[in-house]
Write an enzyme that holds these catalytic residues in place. Structure first.
Site, PDB file in Angstrom:
ATOM      1  N   GLU A 230       0.654  -1.270   0.040  1.00  0.00           N
ATOM      2  CA  GLU A 230      -0.166  -0.101   0.169  1.00  0.00           C
ATOM      3  C   GLU A 230       0.963   1.272  -0.077  1.00  0.00           C
ATOM      4  O   GLU A 230       1.576   1.549   0.968  1.00  0.00           O
ATOM      5  CB  GLU A 230      -0.951  -0.025   1.238  1.00  0.00           C
ATOM      6  CG  GLU A 230      -1.838  -1.088   1.461  1.00  0.00           C
ATOM      7  CD  GLU A 230      -3.151  -0.756   0.174  1.00  0.00           C
ATOM      8  OE1 GLU A 230      -3.199   0.333  -0.324  1.00  0.00           O
ATOM      9  OE2 GLU A 230      -3.605  -1.838  -0.535  1.00  0.00           O
TER      10      GLU A 230
ATOM     11  N   GLU B  46     -10.783  -2.643   1.540  1.00  0.00           N
ATOM     12  CA  GLU B  46     -10.739  -2.657   0.162  1.00  0.00           C
ATOM     13  C   GLU B  46     -10.173  -4.190  -0.465  1.00  0.00           C
ATOM     14  O   GLU B  46     -10.883  -4.659  -1.430  1.00  0.00           O
ATOM     15  CB  GLU B  46      -9.699  -1.759  -0.247  1.00  0.00           C
ATOM     16  CG  GLU B  46     -10.137  -0.379  -0.465  1.00  0.00           C
ATOM     17  CD  GLU B  46      -9.071   0.750  -0.945  1.00  0.00           C
ATOM     18  OE1 GLU B  46      -7.958   0.237  -1.266  1.00  0.00           O
ATOM     19  OE2 GLU B  46      -9.394   1.889  -1.032  1.00  0.00           O
TER      20      GLU B  46
ATOM     21  N   GLU C   4      -6.092   4.318   7.556  1.00  0.00           N
ATOM     22  CA  GLU C   4      -5.589   3.621   6.393  1.00  0.00           C
ATOM     23  C   GLU C   4      -5.338   2.201   6.303  1.00  0.00           C
ATOM     24  O   GLU C   4      -5.802   1.673   5.274  1.00  0.00           O
ATOM     25  CB  GLU C   4      -3.968   4.335   5.870  1.00  0.00           C
ATOM     26  CG  GLU C   4      -3.249   3.738   4.698  1.00  0.00           C
ATOM     27  CD  GLU C   4      -4.187   4.211   3.500  1.00  0.00           C
ATOM     28  OE1 GLU C   4      -4.419   3.170   2.777  1.00  0.00           O
ATOM     29  OE2 GLU C   4      -5.080   5.019   3.546  1.00  0.00           O
TER      30      GLU C   4
END
Length: 132
Positions: free
Chosen positions: A39, A87, A80
């Site tokens: 990420e 996701e 995050e």
């Protein structure tokens, strides 16, 4: 109706005590490592925290303000990680439905207050076209 020893709930549990804590620590570190490697936003926040957290102890502010200067960047990391986890789950179970993709765009709203559709499209920006 008696349960067989094979179906005892404790038999499905992992280890106990210190071994369980060590296993959980290992899983957590592996997750953080995967987030850092996979990420980009998480990597950016980690590096930003490496700058901001020491700076929070250098500036002359009250204890409450210092607590905020420490907690807000750490909270951004947690958010995050949660966003990345959501996701990943949606990507795993979705069938590329437009509704799911629109929902993922709404998850990005927190960083700058705009939805993904509201952000400028730089794909056709003249500077980028001439650089291709």
């Amino acid at each position: 109706m008696s349960e067989s020893p094979d179906l005892d709930a404790l038999s499905f549990k992992g280890r106990r005590g210190l071994a369980r804590i060590l296993d959980a620590t290992g899983y957590s570190l592996a997750g953080l490592r995967a987030a850092y490697q996979g990420e980009a936003a998480f990597r950016q926040l980690v590096w930003l925290n490496l700058v901001l957290l020491p700076l929070a102890f250098v500036v002359d502010v009250s204890r409450a303000e210092r607590a905020l200067l420490v907690l807000v960047p750490l909270l951004a990391l947690v958010v995050e990680l949660l966003n990345s986890a959501i996701e990943a789950v949606v990507d795993r179970i979705s069938l590329n439905l437009p509704t799911v993709q629109a929902g993922q765009g709404h998850g990005q709203r927190g960083a700058d207050g705009r939805a993904a559709d509201d952000r400028p499209d730089l794909g056709n920006h003249p500077a980028l076209i001439s650089a291709r």
